[in-house]
Scaffold this active site. Structure first.
Site, PDB file in Angstrom:
ATOM      1  N   HIS A  73       0.830  -1.203   0.000  1.00 50.05           N
ATOM      2  CA  HIS A  73       0.000   0.000   0.000  1.00 50.05           C
ATOM      3  C   HIS A  73       0.870   1.261   0.000  1.00 50.05           C
ATOM      4  CE1 HIS A  73       0.510   0.835   4.373  1.00 50.05           C
ATOM      5  NE2 HIS A  73       0.422  -0.485   4.545  1.00 50.05           N
ATOM      6  N   ASP A  75      -0.268   4.343   1.093  1.00 49.82           N
ATOM      7  CA  ASP A  75      -0.658   5.343   2.077  1.00 49.82           C
ATOM      8  C   ASP A  75       0.034   5.137   3.415  1.00 49.82           C
ATOM      9  OD1 ASP A  75      -2.244   2.971   2.369  1.00 49.82           O
ATOM     10  OD2 ASP A  75      -3.612   4.075   3.676  1.00 49.82           O
ATOM     11  N   ASP A 103       6.151   1.012   7.615  1.00 48.87           N
ATOM     12  CA  ASP A 103       4.810   0.633   7.162  1.00 48.87           C
ATOM     13  C   ASP A 103       4.311   1.586   6.086  1.00 48.87           C
ATOM     14  OD1 ASP A 103       2.319  -0.582   7.036  1.00 48.87           O
ATOM     15  OD2 ASP A 103       1.570   0.375   8.853  1.00 48.87           O
ATOM     16  N   GLU A 138      -5.112   1.744   2.775  1.00 47.04           N
ATOM     17  CA  GLU A 138      -5.022   0.545   3.613  1.00 47.04           C
ATOM     18  C   GLU A 138      -5.163   0.886   5.083  1.00 47.04           C
ATOM     19  OE1 GLU A 138      -3.140  -2.565   6.117  1.00 47.04           O
ATOM     20  OE2 GLU A 138      -2.534  -0.463   5.908  1.00 47.04           O
ATOM     21  N   GLU A 139      -4.766   2.114   5.461  1.00 42.23           N
ATOM     22  CA  GLU A 139      -4.715   2.479   6.872  1.00 42.23           C
ATOM     23  C   GLU A 139      -6.056   2.969   7.422  1.00 42.23           C
ATOM     24  OE1 GLU A 139      -2.338   1.658   8.553  1.00 42.23           O
ATOM     25  OE2 GLU A 139      -0.449   1.798   7.462  1.00 42.23           O
ATOM     26  N   GLU A 167       4.263  -6.136   3.734  1.00 42.00           N
ATOM     27  CA  GLU A 167       4.054  -5.478   5.017  1.00 42.00           C
ATOM     28  C   GLU A 167       5.280  -5.720   5.905  1.00 42.00           C
ATOM     29  OE1 GLU A 167       1.858  -3.576   6.436  1.00 42.00           O
ATOM     30  OE2 GLU A 167      -0.063  -3.779   5.397  1.00 42.00           O
ATOM     31  N   HIS A 341       3.420   3.329  12.602  1.00 46.44           N
ATOM     32  CA  HIS A 341       2.558   4.410  13.089  1.00 46.44           C
ATOM     33  C   HIS A 341       3.198   5.205  14.227  1.00 46.44           C
ATOM     34  CE1 HIS A 341      -1.150   1.824  11.692  1.00 46.44           C
ATOM     35  NE2 HIS A 341      -0.216   1.942  10.767  1.00 46.44           N
TER      36      HIS A 341
END
Length: 366
Positions: A73, A75, A103, A138-139, A167, A341
């Protein structure tokens, strides 16, 4: 949002990672980065490329007997003052800091490097045809997930004999994933003035057996195809109360159940309902997990090339979307998922390079 970066797919994987991280792409704001990825992939000249919203799809069409799908992903979560990227060396270890380093823009960079190697005319053919899927959103909630959109509208692009989701896994293979279920468990009562509480029925007090069940719950560890998945059942929210002088007539506990991939979504719902007989239970969200699929010959060749011992994925990932299509899928990428994150998100440079080398070795490109 900055303008689209110029991505050089012949650059080393660290330079590519930095270029991706330095192009902000919070969920819902991936257009500029998707533009850059699309431009770079089309510029190679040896790939079929398609755009679906802010999802960029590319593939080789060499007529090889098998096909591998690589997915990641574009994003990130909201930036926390950690862009642009910052390269630091601490105790002899180089790490790249910045939003998305773990991530999962380092994983995206690995994918782009492989596309740059195998997606040019006249390049040495890989061991399998390759499909690259760069997707958005995705988030955030599942309904917006770009891979889900591709599965609905361009399902043929996800066909493959094995899928690798890049991932963050610390550069180790994590097979399959647990499923996840969310439920609201409600109690009803009768309002009354708190000065005359005996005239009411306190719905919050009625939650006590629910909380006692959750506190006493012993999670199971279930072996699935040689990997042991640890389940979990937890309260993740409590709601109730009207005012400081009112006996509440309604209350609820939000419950999250992480269940082994041997269970179906229906199995998981049955487990939760069985634990709370007599209570009002509403299932608000459920997503089945994915079995490891490591007994597949292509997956075994992948494991032999990248090395290490496969581990279970306890969280839910998009490998489950591939599993739902009948495609074996694994998680494998640089970065520590525990740092995803975080405001000090980072990835060791060696890990990015090792993942690229492992995938190249598997695809017989080195």
């Amino acid at each position: 949002m900055t303008g689209a970066p110029d991505l050089d797919l012949s650059a080393d994987v660290l330079a590519l990672t930095r270029a991706l991280v330095d192009a902000p792409s919070e969920s819902g704001d991936e257009a500029a980065l998707a533009d850059a990825v699309e431009t770079a992939l089309r510029g190679l000249g040896g790939l079929e490329v398609e755009r679906l919203g802010n999802n960029v799809l590319a593939r080789t069409n060499l007529g090889l007997p098998s096909r591998v799908v690589l997915a990641g992903h574009l994003d990130t979560v909201p930036i926390a003052g950690n862009v642009p990227s910052d390269l630091r060396e601490v105790d002899g270890v180089q790490r790249l800091y910045g939003c998305g380093t773990s991530d999962m823009k380092s994983g995206d960079a690995v994918m782009l490097r492989l596309a740059g190697r195998f997606g040019v005319p006249g390049a040495a053919a890989p061991a399998a045809d390759l499909t690259f899927v760069f997707y958005d959103n995705e988030e955030v909630e599942h309904a917006k997930n770009g891979l889900g959109r591709v599965a609905r509208e361009k399902r043929g692009w996800l066909y493959g004999d094995l899928a690798v989701l890049l991932e963050p896994t610390g550069g180790e293979v994590e097979g399959g994933c647990n499923g996840t279920l969310r439920a609201e468990i409600r109690t009803r009562g009768r309002r009354a003035h708190s000065a005359r509480s005996w005239m009411g029925d306190n719905a919050i007090h009625s939650l006590a057996p629910v909380l006692a069940t959750l506190a006493a719950y012993q999670p199971e560890s279930i072996e699935v195809d040689g990997l042991v998945y640890r389940e979990g059942l937890n309260a993740v929210g409590v709601r109730g109360g009207v005012a400081g002088n009112v006996i509440p007539d309604e209350a609820s506990v939000s419950v999250n159940y992480r269940f082994a991939p041997s269970r179906t979504a229906a199995d998981a719902e049955a487990v939760v309902r069985s634990l709370f007989p007599g209570f009002e239970v509403e299932i608000t969200d459920v997503a089945a997990g994915a079995r490891p699929g490591l007994d597949d010959p292509l997956a075994q060749a992948f494991m032999a090339a990248v090395g290490g011992q496969a581990k279970p994925k306890y969280g839910w990932t998009d490998v489950a979307r591939f599993a739902a299509l009948g495609i074996p899928a694994v998680n494998y990428g640089p970065g520590d998922p525990l740092l995803a994150h975080a405001d000090d998100e980072r990835v060791p440079v060696e890990q990015i390079e090792r993942c690229e080398q492992g995938l190249r070795a598997w695809l017989k490109g080195s």
